[in-house]
Scaffold this active site. Structure first.
Site, PDB file in Angstrom:
ATOM      1  N   GLU A 151       0.814  -1.044   0.100  1.00 38.44           N
ATOM      2  CA  GLU A 151       0.088  -0.092  -0.055  1.00 38.44           C
ATOM      3  C   GLU A 151       0.851   1.245   0.235  1.00 38.44           C
ATOM      4  OE1 GLU A 151      -2.589  -0.446   3.090  1.00 38.44           O
ATOM      5  OE2 GLU A 151      -3.989  -1.565   1.925  1.00 38.44           O
ATOM      6  N   GLU A 307      -6.548  -7.747  -0.400  1.00 36.74           N
ATOM      7  CA  GLU A 307      -6.689  -7.577   0.943  1.00 36.74           C
ATOM      8  C   GLU A 307      -8.462  -7.203   1.166  1.00 36.74           C
ATOM      9  OE1 GLU A 307      -4.676  -5.020   3.592  1.00 36.74           O
ATOM     10  OE2 GLU A 307      -2.908  -5.576   2.792  1.00 36.74           O
ATOM     11  N   TRP A 315      -9.771  -0.324  12.833  1.00 35.95           N
ATOM     12  CA  TRP A 315      -9.000   0.951  12.886  1.00 35.95           C
ATOM     13  C   TRP A 315     -10.238   1.839  12.495  1.00 35.95           C
ATOM     14  CZ3 TRP A 315     -10.701   1.889   8.014  1.00 35.95           C
ATOM     15  CH2 TRP A 315     -10.873   0.911   6.997  1.00 35.95           C
ATOM     16  N   GLU A 355      -3.289  -4.632  15.530  1.00 36.36           N
ATOM     17  CA  GLU A 355      -4.449  -5.125  14.810  1.00 36.36           C
ATOM     18  C   GLU A 355      -5.098  -6.356  15.290  1.00 36.36           C
ATOM     19  OE1 GLU A 355      -2.700  -5.006  10.974  1.00 36.36           O
ATOM     20  OE2 GLU A 355      -3.823  -2.951  10.538  1.00 36.36           O
ATOM     21  N   PHE A 357      -7.516  -6.784  17.470  1.00 33.74           N
ATOM     22  CA  PHE A 357      -8.969  -7.090  17.223  1.00 33.74           C
ATOM     23  C   PHE A 357      -9.495  -6.969  15.782  1.00 33.74           C
ATOM     24  CE2 PHE A 357      -8.786  -5.571  21.576  1.00 33.74           C
ATOM     25  CZ  PHE A 357      -9.602  -6.494  22.144  1.00 33.74           C
TER      26      PHE A 357
HETATM   27  C1  GAL Z   1      -4.228  -2.587   5.297  1.00 30.58           C
HETATM   28  C2  GAL Z   1      -2.854  -3.233   5.350  1.00 30.58           C
HETATM   29  C3  GAL Z   1      -2.758  -4.349   6.266  1.00 30.58           C
HETATM   30  C4  GAL Z   1      -3.770  -4.288   7.484  1.00 30.58           C
HETATM   31  C5  GAL Z   1      -5.073  -3.884   6.959  1.00 30.58           C
HETATM   32  C6  GAL Z   1      -5.962  -3.783   8.350  1.00 30.58           C
HETATM   33  O1  GAL Z   1      -3.926  -1.431   5.014  1.00 30.58           O
HETATM   34  O2  GAL Z   1      -2.136  -3.482   4.120  1.00 30.58           O
HETATM   35  O3  GAL Z   1      -1.504  -4.674   6.524  1.00 30.58           O
HETATM   36  O4  GAL Z   1      -3.147  -3.257   8.160  1.00 30.58           O
HETATM   37  O5  GAL Z   1      -5.069  -2.635   6.458  1.00 30.58           O
HETATM   38  O6  GAL Z   1      -7.198  -3.539   7.556  1.00 30.58           O
END
Ligand code: GAL
Length: 664
Positions: A151, A307, A315, A355, A357
């Site tokens: 990213e 992903e 988050w 992360e 959770f």
């Molecule tokens: C993305 C990231 C991952 C993880 C994910 C969590 O932005 O590439 O490593 O952090 O978010 O939602």
């Protein structure tokens, strides 16, 4: 580049971080992965520090073992280069690695993504690490794909460091050659901003008031380019070392800082991360936007959903769950749009760290969970199928990052949010069940019947001639206010506005002003209010166009005009959702474009594939649809595929244009 059997099925899996676990857990992972039909894992995204313990000292033993286990379990590896999170030893020894914010404060290590793309030290260390990694694993039978960094630009889109200043100057020299050209294009005569030497030029750091718009625009271009240099550096190391697997890096839908049209040319396979918010009633439409954008970036090739979350993220201030079936329905919309792999962040839920959770394919509570059951069921489905080619679209929605950078600058009649505007038009076509591609204003548009180009403020001459040619040859163009206002340097052209497209519109704006939501003018068509103006209005001077709707003060709101064999609809404002639906409806009728299937409920998504149509119920209630005289029920978050060929839109009659044609 060999594709090592890639896309022989729809791959299924996710980020796998074995370094977070004792090796005894890895065997269990391999076993449970099989239960979930996992055949692809992205390994090493944040493993730099776990492999290069201190500078030049490498511990590959654990990675050797993990890759061997995955290979044994028939899991293909998307091997990441790990360069998104430089180790602490690197930042301590070479603090110039750290990016700097606009106030001159460096970001510190302790999280991730703390690197300046312009830093010599970062480039040197990242290159050395990638070289070692590739030399070791280029021939590894498990490695099917290389995943560069992660990213790019995500948390730190802009770096204002001294290293960035130096590279920005080099970039400007290469682009413009002469400082007089820079001074002239940026109009530095304004506010005494003249540069006597390239060395005086700095990134747009904190200033008392607005920056020079020319500098801002070029800094955005530079940032996309300098970040892309990093990708190219790693990709070329991978290829130079003799690795033959394809190379990707994960995009983030329409991410503002990086011009993905340019990036897509450099990657072998487009891949994308998507985290739509399940709480949003239009979440599936948001996700569809990203999926259509990704397949449009490299048409006719499978792309990878790199992903998504198996369930919640961690988050947002408040992280909603996905409804049962929702993850599968969102995955299905990617597959129907050409995704050749459905992957997740991450395989196993972390026990500690920021992360912990965040949901995972295998939750902390284990396989006896609804999340894992849905994952396994969808994994089995992927294992049983090959990637689908998406069918042709007759509508293109133009997206141009340079326009985005120019449009989103301050000191305009009104602040317009380009992404919001694009999404509003995209979502209207999605609601109307019309398939669309994204395109760039300079692309060959001849395959389309309708081109939608909202708020295309910055337009160079080549692109405006391209769009005019599309209309002259019979296409329909729909545009909104603030289109064709400046050239590629964010400067007005002599003689007014819409200097390229005014002849197509049969009208040109002569003034612009902002409208607050509270006093948004109603738009009236034959006495009926069809919706309201938003954001930015313009006053039009007509030159042949027919007014089809007016504001409540009587001024032209929507104009139509014939140009060559085609026609245009131009709107003198940005629009709310209901007005967009009316304008779109008219544009579709003029272009003779019809929905993938008629009379579908709003919550059903329709995608034309090469072999038929996929209908997905993106809601929590069952729906009934009529398909070829049959009534069919689609359960919540389920889908149906129809392999019959439905009549194409080619035979759809076009609505009659309203006025005499302007001859070319
Ligand atoms: C993305 C990231 C991952 C993880 C994910 C969590 O932005 O590439 O490593 O952090 O978010 O939602």
């Amino acid at each position: 580049m060999s594709e090592t059997g890639l896309f022989s099925r729809v791959h299924f899996g996710g980020d796998y971080n074995p370094e977070q676990w004792d090796s005894s857990v890895w065997r269990e992972d391999a076993r449970v992965m099989r239960d979930a039909s996992v055949d692809m894992a992205t390994v090493g995204v944040f493993s730099w520090a776990a492999v290069e313990r201190v500078e030049g000292v490498f511990d590959f033993a654990w990675l050797d073992e993990a890759l061997a286990l995955l290979h044994e379990a028939s899991v293909r590896v998307d091997l990441a280069t790990g360069t998104a999170s430089p180790p602490n030893w690197a930042c301590a020894a070479y603090p110039d690695i750290l990016p700097v914010d606009a106030s001159g404060v460096p970001y510190r290590p302790g999280s991730r993504q703390h690197f300046s793309p312009s830093s010599e030290s970062y480039r040197r260390l990242a290159a050395a690490f990638v070289r070692k990694l590739v030399e070791r694993y280029r021939d590894h039978p498990a490695v099917a794909l290389w995943h560069v960094n992660n990213e790019y630009a995500c948390h730190v889109p802009y770096d204002y460091s001294d290293a960035a200043a130096r590279r920005f100057r080099q970039w400007l020299r290469a682009r413009y050659g002469d400082l007089d050209v820079v001074n002239a294009l940026w109009n530095t005569a304004f506010w005494s901003q003249r540069y006597a030497s390239f060395d005086e030029i700095i990134p747009p750091r904190r200033t008392p008031y607005s920056h020079n718009p020319g500098l801002l625009l070029d800094f955005r271009r530079f940032t996309s380019d300098v970040t892309l240099e990093l990708f190219i550096m790693e990709r070329d190391i991978i290829r130079g070392a003799g690795a033959t697997q394809p190379v990707t890096t994960n995009f983030m839908d329409a991410y503002p800082a990086l011009d993905y049209w340019r990036w897509a040319r450099e990657v072998d396979i487009v891949s994308n991360d998507n985290y739509s918010d399940p709480r949003d009633p239009d979440a599936a439409r948001h996700a569809a936007f990203g999926r259509d954008l990704m397949r449009s970036l490299k048409p006719a090739r499978p792309w990878i959903l790199m992903e998504q979350a198996a369930n919640t993220v961690s988050w947002r201030p408040n992280n909603a769950r996905k409804s049962p079936g929702e993850m599968s329905a969102w995955s299905e919309q990617a597959v129907a749009r050409g995704a050749g792999a459905i992957l997740f962040f991450q395989w196993r839920q972390s026990v500690a760290g920021s992360e912990k959770f965040h949901s995972a394919m295998l939750p902390h509570a284990g396989p006896d969970t609804a999340t894992f059951r849905e994952i396994s069921a969808y994994g089995a489905r992927c294992a049983a199928r090959t990637p689908v080619a998406t069918g042709p679209a007759e509508v293109a929605l133009l997206i141009d990052w340079e326009n985005w950078w120019a449009l989103n600058q301050p000191d305009h009649p009104a602040a317009l949010d380009y992404e919001r505007i694009l999404r509003d038009w995209y979502e209207a076509t999605h609601r109307a069940h019309v398939q669309l591609d994204f395109a760039h204003p300079s692309h060959d548009l001849s395959a389309y019947q309708l081109v939608i180009a909202p708020a295309l403020y910055l337009l160079d001459e080549r692109a405006s001639a391209n769009i005019a040619r599309f209309v002259a040859n019979g296409g329909v163009l729909a545009t909104t206010s603030f289109t064709d206002v400046v050239d590629q340097h964010d400067r007005f052209r002599p003689g007014g506005f819409a200097r390229g497209l005014g002849v197509v519109f049969g009208a040109a704006p002569i003034d612009f002003w902002g409208v607050a939501d509270a006093d948004a003018a109603p738009i009236l068509q034959q006495g009926e209010c069809i919706g309201r103006a938003r954001g930015l209005r313009e006053e039009l001077r007509l030159d042949g166009a027919v007014v089809t709707a007016a504001f409540d003060d009587g001024a032209p709101a929507i104009v139509e005009h014939g140009f060559g064999d085609g026609s245009s609809i131009h709107v003198a404002a940005q629009l709310d959702r209901s007005a967009i639906a009316v304008v779109l409806d008219r544009a579709l009728a003029l272009a003779g474009v019809r929905p993938v299937l008629p009379a579908l409920p709003e919550q059903v998504e329709a995608i034309r594939t090469a072999s038929g149509v996929t209908l997905i119920n993106q809601s929590a209630a069952a729906v009934e649809v009529a398909v070829a005289d049959e009534r069919i029920t689609i359960e919540p978050y389920r889908w149906r595929e129809f392999v019959e060929r439905f009549p194409s839109a080619d035979d759809q009659p076009r609505a009659a244009p309203l006025d005499a044609r302007t001859t070319r």
